[in-house]
Design an enzyme around this catalytic site. Structure first.
Site, PDB file in Angstrom:
ATOM      1  N   SER A  86     -13.896  54.266  10.905  1.00 24.07           N
ATOM      2  CA  SER A  86     -13.598  53.742   9.657  1.00 24.07           C
ATOM      3  C   SER A  86     -12.893  55.277   8.920  1.00 24.07           C
ATOM      4  O   SER A  86     -12.748  55.136   7.750  1.00 24.07           O
ATOM      5  CB  SER A  86     -14.723  53.369   8.856  1.00 24.07           C
ATOM      6  OG  SER A  86     -15.738  54.458   8.748  1.00 24.07           O
ATOM      7  N   THR A 209     -15.370  54.038   5.499  1.00 27.36           N
ATOM      8  CA  THR A 209     -15.388  55.091   4.655  1.00 27.36           C
ATOM      9  C   THR A 209     -16.649  56.085   4.718  1.00 27.36           C
ATOM     10  O   THR A 209     -17.661  55.657   5.174  1.00 27.36           O
ATOM     11  CB  THR A 209     -15.434  54.568   2.918  1.00 27.36           C
ATOM     12  OG1 THR A 209     -14.343  53.745   2.856  1.00 27.36           O
ATOM     13  CG2 THR A 209     -15.139  55.788   2.067  1.00 27.36           C
ATOM     14  N   THR A 227     -11.361  58.010   4.099  1.00 27.03           N
ATOM     15  CA  THR A 227     -11.620  56.732   4.572  1.00 27.03           C
ATOM     16  C   THR A 227     -10.234  56.414   5.313  1.00 27.03           C
ATOM     17  O   THR A 227      -9.374  57.087   5.070  1.00 27.03           O
ATOM     18  CB  THR A 227     -11.635  55.767   3.647  1.00 27.03           C
ATOM     19  OG1 THR A 227     -12.021  54.151   4.395  1.00 27.03           O
ATOM     20  CG2 THR A 227     -10.618  55.538   2.749  1.00 27.03           C
ATOM     21  N   ARG A 237      -1.243  49.904   1.234  1.00 25.88           N
ATOM     22  CA  ARG A 237      -2.551  49.428   0.482  1.00 25.88           C
ATOM     23  C   ARG A 237      -3.300  50.791   0.256  1.00 25.88           C
ATOM     24  O   ARG A 237      -3.601  51.465   1.330  1.00 25.88           O
ATOM     25  CB  ARG A 237      -3.151  48.244   1.248  1.00 25.88           C
ATOM     26  CG  ARG A 237      -4.716  48.127   0.379  1.00 25.88           C
ATOM     27  CD  ARG A 237      -5.761  48.806   1.072  1.00 25.88           C
ATOM     28  NE  ARG A 237      -7.025  48.167   0.518  1.00 25.88           N
ATOM     29  CZ  ARG A 237      -8.284  48.971   0.588  1.00 25.88           C
ATOM     30  NH1 ARG A 237      -8.347  49.786   1.116  1.00 25.88           N
ATOM     31  NH2 ARG A 237      -9.266  48.236  -0.038  1.00 25.88           N
ATOM     32  N   VAL A 238      -3.657  50.863  -1.026  1.00 26.10           N
ATOM     33  CA  VAL A 238      -4.444  52.081  -1.325  1.00 26.10           C
ATOM     34  C   VAL A 238      -5.705  51.341  -2.019  1.00 26.10           C
ATOM     35  O   VAL A 238      -5.671  50.601  -2.814  1.00 26.10           O
ATOM     36  CB  VAL A 238      -3.788  53.179  -2.323  1.00 26.10           C
ATOM     37  CG1 VAL A 238      -5.056  54.138  -2.718  1.00 26.10           C
ATOM     38  CG2 VAL A 238      -2.820  53.632  -1.605  1.00 26.10           C
ATOM     39  N   GLY A 239      -7.002  51.903  -1.374  1.00 33.08           N
ATOM     40  CA  GLY A 239      -8.280  51.218  -1.841  1.00 33.08           C
ATOM     41  C   GLY A 239      -8.843  52.155  -2.889  1.00 33.08           C
ATOM     42  O   GLY A 239      -8.057  52.795  -3.639  1.00 33.08           O
ATOM     43  N   THR A 260     -18.821  53.192  -0.843  1.00 34.80           N
ATOM     44  CA  THR A 260     -18.187  52.622   0.398  1.00 34.80           C
ATOM     45  C   THR A 260     -18.172  51.067   0.401  1.00 34.80           C
ATOM     46  O   THR A 260     -18.874  50.276  -0.505  1.00 34.80           O
ATOM     47  CB  THR A 260     -19.019  52.990   1.798  1.00 34.80           C
ATOM     48  OG1 THR A 260     -20.152  52.539   1.588  1.00 34.80           O
ATOM     49  CG2 THR A 260     -18.934  54.651   1.991  1.00 34.80           C
ATOM     50  N   GLY A 261     -17.387  50.408   1.091  1.00 35.37           N
ATOM     51  CA  GLY A 261     -17.118  48.782   0.891  1.00 35.37           C
ATOM     52  C   GLY A 261     -15.998  48.412   0.463  1.00 35.37           C
ATOM     53  O   GLY A 261     -14.865  49.093   0.535  1.00 35.37           O
ATOM     54  N   GLY A 263     -12.845  48.160  -1.477  1.00 33.58           N
ATOM     55  CA  GLY A 263     -12.391  48.909  -2.552  1.00 33.58           C
ATOM     56  C   GLY A 263     -11.851  48.142  -3.819  1.00 33.58           C
ATOM     57  O   GLY A 263     -11.921  48.505  -4.878  1.00 33.58           O
TER      58      GLY A 263
HETATM   59  N1  GLY Z   1     -13.808  51.507   0.316  1.00 32.36           N
HETATM   60  C1  GLY Z   1     -12.736  51.901   1.244  1.00 32.36           C
HETATM   61  C2  GLY Z   1     -11.661  50.783   0.886  1.00 32.36           C
HETATM   62  O1  GLY Z   1     -11.748  49.849   0.471  1.00 32.36           O
HETATM   63  O2  GLY Z   1     -10.565  51.362   1.310  1.00 32.36           O
END
Ligand code: GLY
Length: 356
Positions: A86, A209, A227, A237-239, A260-261, A263
């Site tokens: 991750s 993450t 992450t 894609r950016v989280g 974390t989780g 985004g």
């Molecule tokens: N929390 C990591 C993401 O959604 O990219």
């Protein structure tokens, strides 16, 4: 003064004190207890070395190193270890099979922050994010610009950050996905969730993450989040992880929070900022974290994101450390762990769930 430490006085009342009555910094340094708080993967992999992330960060903090350098050195271990799919090298790639990494850092006392997003080819995006903070006037570099910056700063840029494992999992996902439905998030989740059920992908690694927060004996707080992002995401894609206020927020007199989780859920609510603001209002780290989870739950309306009881069906966790050294790990539902290292040693503790 009863019940108040000298540190409480300095942190809580400095603004109200006349300059001549401000307590010397040395009093703070004798009060704060060094601590490191991280997501669960902060105390799992060691990349073949002697220490996990939190052990390394704590060792460096008590040794007098800068807190931000310490927590970045900690997460570097996880970024470099392909066993954690991750984060960093060997992170699960995007839909084109390319590993794209996001990270940000915040330095509580220097008031520095920096991030990189959609960075390809560099195993340790957190170190690049630290240099954005330390060496530029900017907060966020993305894509090719972030990679060029890393190259100019002397980082090795590799053609491919896949490990055998991450490539095989991407190939398996590709095999299962009907390209006609590539744009359908529900179908995309369906394939990945099936792979989770079959044990091919660790649930914790789908959104992945690592977040790591640290405080030294002077009460200086810093944080880092890094992450490989959502597994098999749409390229580009950016989280939440590289976005200040979402994946991480630090305000030294108050505390810090990281996430974390999923985004997208965090970004919609800018939860790390929200958590720190709740700390500022006097909430305990656990209650501040729960407030953000409640906000996310209230703002989650799409059926595809809800379980049969109308609750968020995705994973989302917050790690919270306040200026008094109190901490918490909280998550939306189900079992999740977080990591802590302090004078009692390194350990993993259970997150407290909003919906147990
Ligand atoms: N929390 C990591 C993401 O959604 O990219």
């Amino acid at each position: 003064m009863k019940g108040l430490t000298r540190r409480d006085l300095l942190v809580g009342s400095a603004a109200a004190l006349a300059p001549s009555t401000v307590l010397p910094t040395i009093l703070v340094s004798t009060q704060a207890k060094p601590i490191v708080v991280a997501s669960g993967n902060g105390h799992t992999v060691k990349n073949g070395g002697p220490r996990t992330c939190i052990e390394e960060a704590y060792r460096k903090i008590v040794g007098g190193d800068d807190v931000l350098e310490s927590v970045v050195a900690g997460v570097n271990i996880v970024e470099l270890d392909p066993a954690d799919t991750s984060v960093g090298y060997g992170g699960l790639p995007n839909a084109d099979g390319v590993v794209q990494l996001d990270s940000c850092v915040m330095h509580g006392t220097r008031r520095w922050a920096g991030g990189v997003a959609a960075l390809e080819g560099v195993r340790t995006p957190s170190s690049v994010a630290r240099l954005v903070a330390a060496g530029t006037d900017h907060h966020l570099l993305v894509g090719r610009g972030a990679q060029d910056f890393a190259r100019q700063m002397g980082f090795t840029v590799e053609a491919d950050l896949n490990s055998d494992r991450s490539r095989q999992l991407w190939l398996e996902w590709k095999r299962r996905i009907d390209p006609d439905h590539y744009l359908d998030p529900a179908r995309r989740d369906g394939a990945a969730l099936a792979m989770m059920r079959e044990g091919l992908i660790d649930r914790e690694h789908y959104w992945g993450t690592i977040n790591c927060l640290g405080m030294n004996s002077k009460g200086e707080i810093c944080g880092v989040t890094t992450t490989s992002g959502l597994a098999f995401k749409i390229p580009g894609r950016v989280g939440d992880s590289p976005i200040l206020g979402a994946g991480l927020y630090v305000d030294n007199p108050v505390g810090a929070a990281g996430s974390t989780g999923r985004g997208e859920a965090n970004l919609y609510n800018l939860c790390s900022f929200l958590v720190v603001e709740e700390l500022r209002r006097g909430k305990h780290p656990k209650d501040a974290g729960f407030e953000a989870l409640r906000r996310v739950a209230a703002n989650t309306r799409e059926k595809r994101l809800l379980d049969d009881r109308g609750r968020p069906a995705f994973g989302l966790s917050f790690y919270v450390l306040d200026a008094k050294g109190r901490y918490a790990g909280v998550n939306m539902s189900g079992r999740a762990m977080f990591s802590v290292c302090d004078e009692n040693g390194p350990r993993r503790e259970s997150c407290e769930s909003l919906f147990p």
